[in-house]
Design a protein around this motif. Structure first.
Motif, PDB file in Angstrom:
ATOM      1  N   LYS A  21     -40.398-142.654 -81.608  1.00  0.00           N
ATOM      2  CA  LYS A  21     -41.377-143.726 -81.517  1.00  0.00           C
ATOM      3  C   LYS A  21     -42.785-143.151 -81.544  1.00  0.00           C
ATOM      4  O   LYS A  21     -43.094-142.225 -80.811  1.00  0.00           O
ATOM      5  N   PRO A  22     -43.648-143.695 -82.403  1.00  0.00           N
ATOM      6  CA  PRO A  22     -45.030-143.203 -82.400  1.00  0.00           C
ATOM      7  C   PRO A  22     -45.744-143.622 -81.120  1.00  0.00           C
ATOM      8  O   PRO A  22     -45.621-144.750 -80.662  1.00  0.00           O
ATOM      9  N   VAL A  23     -46.468-142.698 -80.545  1.00  0.00           N
ATOM     10  CA  VAL A  23     -47.187-142.962 -79.306  1.00  0.00           C
ATOM     11  C   VAL A  23     -48.679-142.897 -79.594  1.00  0.00           C
ATOM     12  O   VAL A  23     -49.167-141.893 -80.119  1.00  0.00           O
ATOM     13  N   ALA A  24     -49.388-143.971 -79.279  1.00  0.00           N
ATOM     14  CA  ALA A  24     -50.836-143.978 -79.471  1.00  0.00           C
ATOM     15  C   ALA A  24     -51.466-143.032 -78.452  1.00  0.00           C
ATOM     16  O   ALA A  24     -51.010-142.958 -77.313  1.00  0.00           O
ATOM     17  N   PRO A  25     -52.516-142.324 -78.839  1.00  0.00           N
ATOM     18  CA  PRO A  25     -53.111-141.363 -77.915  1.00  0.00           C
ATOM     19  C   PRO A  25     -53.720-142.001 -76.670  1.00  0.00           C
ATOM     20  O   PRO A  25     -53.866-141.349 -75.654  1.00  0.00           O
ATOM     21  N   HIS A  26     -54.046-143.279 -76.738  1.00  0.00           N
ATOM     22  CA  HIS A  26     -54.658-143.954 -75.589  1.00  0.00           C
ATOM     23  C   HIS A  26     -53.801-145.112 -75.095  1.00  0.00           C
ATOM     24  O   HIS A  26     -54.314-146.085 -74.553  1.00  0.00           O
ATOM     25  N   GLY A  27     -52.506-144.998 -75.290  1.00  0.00           N
ATOM     26  CA  GLY A  27     -51.596-146.022 -74.785  1.00  0.00           C
ATOM     27  C   GLY A  27     -51.776-147.349 -75.495  1.00  0.00           C
ATOM     28  O   GLY A  27     -51.992-147.402 -76.696  1.00  0.00           O
ATOM     29  N   ARG A  28     -51.730-148.425 -74.713  1.00  0.00           N
ATOM     30  CA  ARG A  28     -51.832-149.763 -75.293  1.00  0.00           C
ATOM     31  C   ARG A  28     -53.247-150.335 -75.203  1.00  0.00           C
ATOM     32  O   ARG A  28     -53.440-151.531 -75.385  1.00  0.00           O
ATOM     33  N   VAL A  29     -54.217-149.500 -74.938  1.00  0.00           N
ATOM     34  CA  VAL A  29     -55.602-149.962 -74.857  1.00  0.00           C
ATOM     35  C   VAL A  29     -56.094-150.263 -76.267  1.00  0.00           C
ATOM     36  O   VAL A  29     -55.862-149.492 -77.201  1.00  0.00           O
ATOM     37  N   ASP A  30     -56.784-151.382 -76.418  1.00  0.00           N
ATOM     38  CA  ASP A  30     -57.337-151.791 -77.701  1.00  0.00           C
ATOM     39  C   ASP A  30     -58.258-150.693 -78.240  1.00  0.00           C
ATOM     40  O   ASP A  30     -59.126-150.205 -77.520  1.00  0.00           O
ATOM     41  N   PRO A  31     -58.088-150.285 -79.507  1.00  0.00           N
ATOM     42  CA  PRO A  31     -58.945-149.236 -80.075  1.00  0.00           C
ATOM     43  C   PRO A  31     -60.439-149.584 -80.019  1.00  0.00           C
ATOM     44  O   PRO A  31     -61.285-148.697 -79.931  1.00  0.00           O
ATOM     45  N   LYS A  32     -60.770-150.871 -80.053  1.00  0.00           N
ATOM     46  CA  LYS A  32     -62.173-151.277 -79.936  1.00  0.00           C
ATOM     47  C   LYS A  32     -62.718-150.901 -78.561  1.00  0.00           C
ATOM     48  O   LYS A  32     -63.866-150.468 -78.431  1.00  0.00           O
ATOM     49  N   ALA A  33     -61.887-151.071 -77.531  1.00  0.00           N
ATOM     50  CA  ALA A  33     -62.292-150.703 -76.176  1.00  0.00           C
ATOM     51  C   ALA A  33     -62.437-149.191 -76.052  1.00  0.00           C
ATOM     52  O   ALA A  33     -63.348-148.699 -75.377  1.00  0.00           O
ATOM     53  N   VAL A  34     -61.564-148.438 -76.714  1.00  0.00           N
ATOM     54  CA  VAL A  34     -61.639-146.974 -76.687  1.00  0.00           C
ATOM     55  C   VAL A  34     -62.949-146.512 -77.336  1.00  0.00           C
ATOM     56  O   VAL A  34     -63.655-145.656 -76.811  1.00  0.00           O
ATOM     57  N   ASP A  35     -63.286-147.117 -78.487  1.00  0.00           N
ATOM     58  CA  ASP A  35     -64.529-146.755 -79.166  1.00  0.00           C
ATOM     59  C   ASP A  35     -65.747-147.089 -78.305  1.00  0.00           C
ATOM     60  O   ASP A  35     -66.711-146.321 -78.248  1.00  0.00           O
ATOM     61  N   ALA A  36     -65.715-148.239 -77.630  1.00  0.00           N
ATOM     62  CA  ALA A  36     -66.829-148.630 -76.759  1.00  0.00           C
ATOM     63  C   ALA A  36     -66.951-147.673 -75.579  1.00  0.00           C
ATOM     64  O   ALA A  36     -68.065-147.306 -75.184  1.00  0.00           O
ATOM     65  N   MET A  37     -65.822-147.233 -75.030  1.00  0.00           N
ATOM     66  CA  MET A  37     -65.853-146.282 -73.922  1.00  0.00           C
ATOM     67  C   MET A  37     -66.431-144.945 -74.397  1.00  0.00           C
ATOM     68  O   MET A  37     -67.249-144.335 -73.715  1.00  0.00           O
ATOM     69  N   ARG A  38     -66.037-144.502 -75.591  1.00  0.00           N
ATOM     70  CA  ARG A  38     -66.584-143.254 -76.139  1.00  0.00           C
ATOM     71  C   ARG A  38     -68.097-143.355 -76.295  1.00  0.00           C
ATOM     72  O   ARG A  38     -68.830-142.427 -75.976  1.00  0.00           O
ATOM     73  N   GLN A  39     -68.567-144.495 -76.788  1.00  0.00           N
ATOM     74  CA  GLN A  39     -69.996-144.693 -76.970  1.00  0.00           C
ATOM     75  C   GLN A  39     -70.716-144.660 -75.627  1.00  0.00           C
ATOM     76  O   GLN A  39     -71.770-144.039 -75.496  1.00  0.00           O
ATOM     77  N   ALA A  40     -70.160-145.309 -74.620  1.00  0.00           N
ATOM     78  CA  ALA A  40     -70.769-145.319 -73.289  1.00  0.00           C
ATOM     79  C   ALA A  40     -70.827-143.908 -72.709  1.00  0.00           C
ATOM     80  O   ALA A  40     -71.827-143.513 -72.102  1.00  0.00           O
ATOM     81  N   VAL A  41     -69.789-143.120 -72.923  1.00  0.00           N
ATOM     82  CA  VAL A  41     -69.755-141.738 -72.429  1.00  0.00           C
ATOM     83  C   VAL A  41     -70.801-140.896 -73.159  1.00  0.00           C
ATOM     84  O   VAL A  41     -71.516-140.107 -72.542  1.00  0.00           O
ATOM     85  N   GLU A  42     -70.918-141.069 -74.480  1.00  0.00           N
ATOM     86  CA  GLU A  42     -71.907-140.318 -75.251  1.00  0.00           C
ATOM     87  C   GLU A  42     -73.326-140.678 -74.818  1.00  0.00           C
ATOM     88  O   GLU A  42     -74.190-139.807 -74.725  1.00  0.00           O
ATOM     89  N   GLU A  43     -73.576-141.950 -74.544  1.00  0.00           N
ATOM     90  CA  GLU A  43     -74.897-142.371 -74.088  1.00  0.00           C
ATOM     91  C   GLU A  43     -75.245-141.738 -72.746  1.00  0.00           C
ATOM     92  O   GLU A  43     -76.402-141.436 -72.477  1.00  0.00           O
ATOM     93  N   ALA A  44     -74.252-141.535 -71.901  1.00  0.00           N
ATOM     94  CA  ALA A  44     -74.483-141.012 -70.555  1.00  0.00           C
ATOM     95  C   ALA A  44     -74.719-139.509 -70.529  1.00  0.00           C
ATOM     96  O   ALA A  44     -75.143-138.972 -69.510  1.00  0.00           O
ATOM     97  N   THR A  45     -74.480-138.825 -71.640  1.00  0.00           N
ATOM     98  CA  THR A  45     -74.589-137.366 -71.658  1.00  0.00           C
ATOM     99  C   THR A  45     -75.988-136.885 -71.293  1.00  0.00           C
ATOM    100  O   THR A  45     -76.150-135.986 -70.485  1.00  0.00           O
ATOM    101  N   GLY A  46     -77.026-137.468 -71.861  1.00  0.00           N
ATOM    102  CA  GLY A  46     -78.382-137.005 -71.611  1.00  0.00           C
ATOM    103  C   GLY A  46     -79.066-137.688 -70.446  1.00  0.00           C
ATOM    104  O   GLY A  46     -80.210-137.381 -70.139  1.00  0.00           O
ATOM    105  N   GLN A  47     -78.399-138.631 -69.801  1.00  0.00           N
ATOM    106  CA  GLN A  47     -79.017-139.389 -68.716  1.00  0.00           C
ATOM    107  C   GLN A  47     -78.642-138.798 -67.358  1.00  0.00           C
ATOM    108  O   GLN A  47     -77.901-137.825 -67.274  1.00  0.00           O
ATOM    109  N   SER A  48     -79.160-139.441 -66.313  1.00  0.00           N
ATOM    110  CA  SER A  48     -78.776-139.020 -64.969  1.00  0.00           C
ATOM    111  C   SER A  48     -77.303-139.354 -64.750  1.00  0.00           C
ATOM    112  O   SER A  48     -76.701-140.096 -65.515  1.00  0.00           O
ATOM    113  N   THR A  49     -76.730-138.807 -63.713  1.00  0.00           N
ATOM    114  CA  THR A  49     -75.311-138.980 -63.443  1.00  0.00           C
ATOM    115  C   THR A  49     -74.951-140.454 -63.300  1.00  0.00           C
ATOM    116  O   THR A  49     -75.620-141.199 -62.599  1.00  0.00           O
TER     117      THR A  49
END
Length: 130
Positions: free
Chosen positions: A8-36
């Motif tokens: 069975k193929p397993v998605a790398p992020h489980g059953r989370v919607d890929p749109k939500a995964v992309d949004a989380m990645r964007q939020a993490v990238e935005e936080a890189t240069g900011q305060s904690t």
């Protein structure tokens, strides 16, 4: 009878919607240069990104626990919710020569071609380095 669970193929992020995964990645990238930032802030920012790109309430978010698991997967080694100094230092480093890949036994083989500085007996009986 063969066990087909591994087929069975397993998605790398489980059953989370890929749109939500992309949004989380964007939020993490935005936080890189900011305060904690806290995980709660990143979830809030992820929801803002989803609402702005897809409309309010269009993308269904997983449970809070699943969001924490997703955040953990996406921020491995980035110190997103840790020290800002460490996070910025890690973000400024170049990528390493090796990557990470998911593989079952026998699918990936890595060979170390580093020459060894060892004395050996060569075919003609002389001791030397090969």
């Amino acid at each position: 009878m063969a066990d087909r669970r591994t087929d069975k193929p397993v998605a790398p992020h489980g059953r989370v919607d890929p749109k939500a995964v992309d949004a989380m990645r964007q939020a993490v990238e935005e936080a890189t240069g900011q305060s904690t930032r806290t995980a709660t802030y990143l979830f809030w920012r992820m929801q803002q990104i989803l609402d702005a790109t897809h409309g309010p309430g269009v993308v269904e978010l997983p449970s809070r626990r699943s969001l924490y698991r997703l955040l953990e997967k996406l921020t491995v080694g980035k110190h997103t919710t840790g020290s800002a100094r460490t996070r910025r230092s890690l973000a400024d480093r170049p990528d390493g020569p090796f990557g990470e890949s998911d593989a079952w036994a026998g699918e990936v083989m890595q060979i170390d071609s580093t020459p060894l500085d060892v004395l050996v007996r060569l075919d003609d009986g002389v001791i030397g380095r090969n």
